[in-house]
Design a protein around this motif. Structure first.
Motif: not given
Ligand SMILES: Nc1ncnc2c1ncn2[C@@H]1O[C@H](COP(=O)(O)OP(=O)(O)OP(=O)(O)O)[C@@H](O)[C@H]1O
Ligand SMILES: [Mg+2]
Length: 343
Positions: A270, A316, A320, A307, A313, A342, A256-257, A338-340
């Protein structure tokens, strides 16, 4: 982030070293996907994981229990259970594709060029052999030294991992040693043939806090003096940050990061990474209760639409829950996320 917390994160190899030695890709994992099969189904456990560990570099993989950290690490040397298989992707050791290598050629690399230590020191040692027998075995196999030279090397290795009475310890059986001593021995075995890369999977989790600090200190010293690369795995941001120059954050079997340690600690993107850091800070500050990331890590195969972190989250949105975000380069600065919400 408290100043001390950051201060205590020691860079084992800093800029000085990277200028001294040529930085080459040692281990390169490309789009690794791993599946588990049983009679009924095939389940994806690790999805499209990629990272590189270069000569003398340190990479930490962090994530909660069940995120796929060990399966990723064990896949490197094909040490996974028989029902676990690499589905896609490649693992390169220099120019050699490990994922296509025969068992016998892999065994030549395992223990010689790549050393491994595991979470449970007691179970990684064989109860029926003395420490000397277990420490000598890889040296004899890979380096073919004479008996006196093997003994000398065993003594030196025992000293390298801070064992005060090497002769006595070499004659002992694992059950005669404490957990911390067993982990020192396990480290000595892993580095016995001067590997270029040490893989340490939760090397301190089973130990109490004081012993944990000693083992981390030993690892820091060893990678600095032996110029060894390190792939360390932990669910503890304190452990990861104290040993790793680069950090890969895994959640639900995927990255994810990914960024340098400094960027992760100072400007992580993230929401999952942020929660891991906050938990570590609170633990460091002596808080009774950690900032718990509410909910659980999805089981393999679960929550595949949006996600994977969305159900837990705070940020979210509808998107997401509906669309799986790709891992992309951050728009500002280095690293991938991996984030819509951020980038
Ligand atoms: N042999 C197996 N067959 C089926 N599923 C497995 C097998 N081994 C592991 N798994 C599943 O794969 C997922 C990832 O496991 P893995 O051991 O890599 O997690 P981890 O991140 O190392 O967790 P921990 O911090 O607890 O060690 C988990 O959901 C686990 O239950
Ligand atoms: Mg594990």
């Amino acid at each position: 982030m408290p100043a001390d917390f950051q201060k205590n994160m020691i860079f084992p190899q800093n800029a000085d070293k990277t200028t001294e030695i040529e930085m080459q890709d040692l281990l390169r994992i490309e789009n690794l996907s791993v599946v588990a099969t049983d009679k009924k189904r095939t389940t994806q456990i690790v999805s499209e994981v990629s990272f590189t560990v270069r000569n003398g570099e340190t990479m930490g993989i962090i994530g909660e229990s069940g995120c796929g950290k060990s399966i990723t690490a064990m896949s490197i040397l094909k040490l996974t259970e028989p029902n676990i298989h690499i589905d896609k992707g490649h693992i390169y050791w220099g120019n050699i594709c490990l994922s296509e290598l025969s068992e016998s050629r892999l065994r030549k690399i395992c223990g010689k060029e790549i050393g491994m230590i595991f979470q449970e020191p007691m179970t990684s040692l064989n109860p029926v052999f003395t420490i000397k027998q277990q420490l000598s075995a890889p040296i004899r196999l890979h380096l073919g030294l004479s008996k006196p030279d093997i003994h000398q090397r065993c003594i030196r290795l025992m000293e390298d991992v801070g064992i005060k009475d090497p002769e006595k310890t070499l004659k002992s059986y694992p059950h005669e040693l404490s957990g911390g001593m067993c982990q020192r021995v396990a480290i000595a075995i892993a580095i016995s043939c001067d590997p270029q890369l040490l893989i340490a999977d939760e090397p301190t989790t089973a130990l109490d806090v004081t012993i944990q600090a000693q083992i981390l200190g030993i690892l820091k010293n060893l990678i600095r003096t032996n110029q060894m690369a390190l792939l360390i795995i932990s669910h503890d941001m304190g452990v990861i940050a104290s040993l790793s120059e680069n950090i890969t954050v895994m959640y639900g079997g995927e990255i994810v990061e990914q960024n340098t340690r400094d960027n992760i600690i100072k400007q992580s993107s993230h929401p999952y990474t942020k929660k891991l850091i906050r938990s570590a800070e609170e633990l460091y500050d002596g808080a009774d209760e950690l900032t718990l990331v509410r909910g659980n890590v999805p089981r393999p195969g679960e929550n595949r639409t949006g996600c994977r972190f969305a159900p837990r989250c705070d940020l979210s949105t509808q998107r997401c829950h509906a669309e799986h975000p790709p891992l992309v380069q951050k728009e500002r600065g280095k690293g991938t996320v991996r984030c819509w919400n951020c980038r």
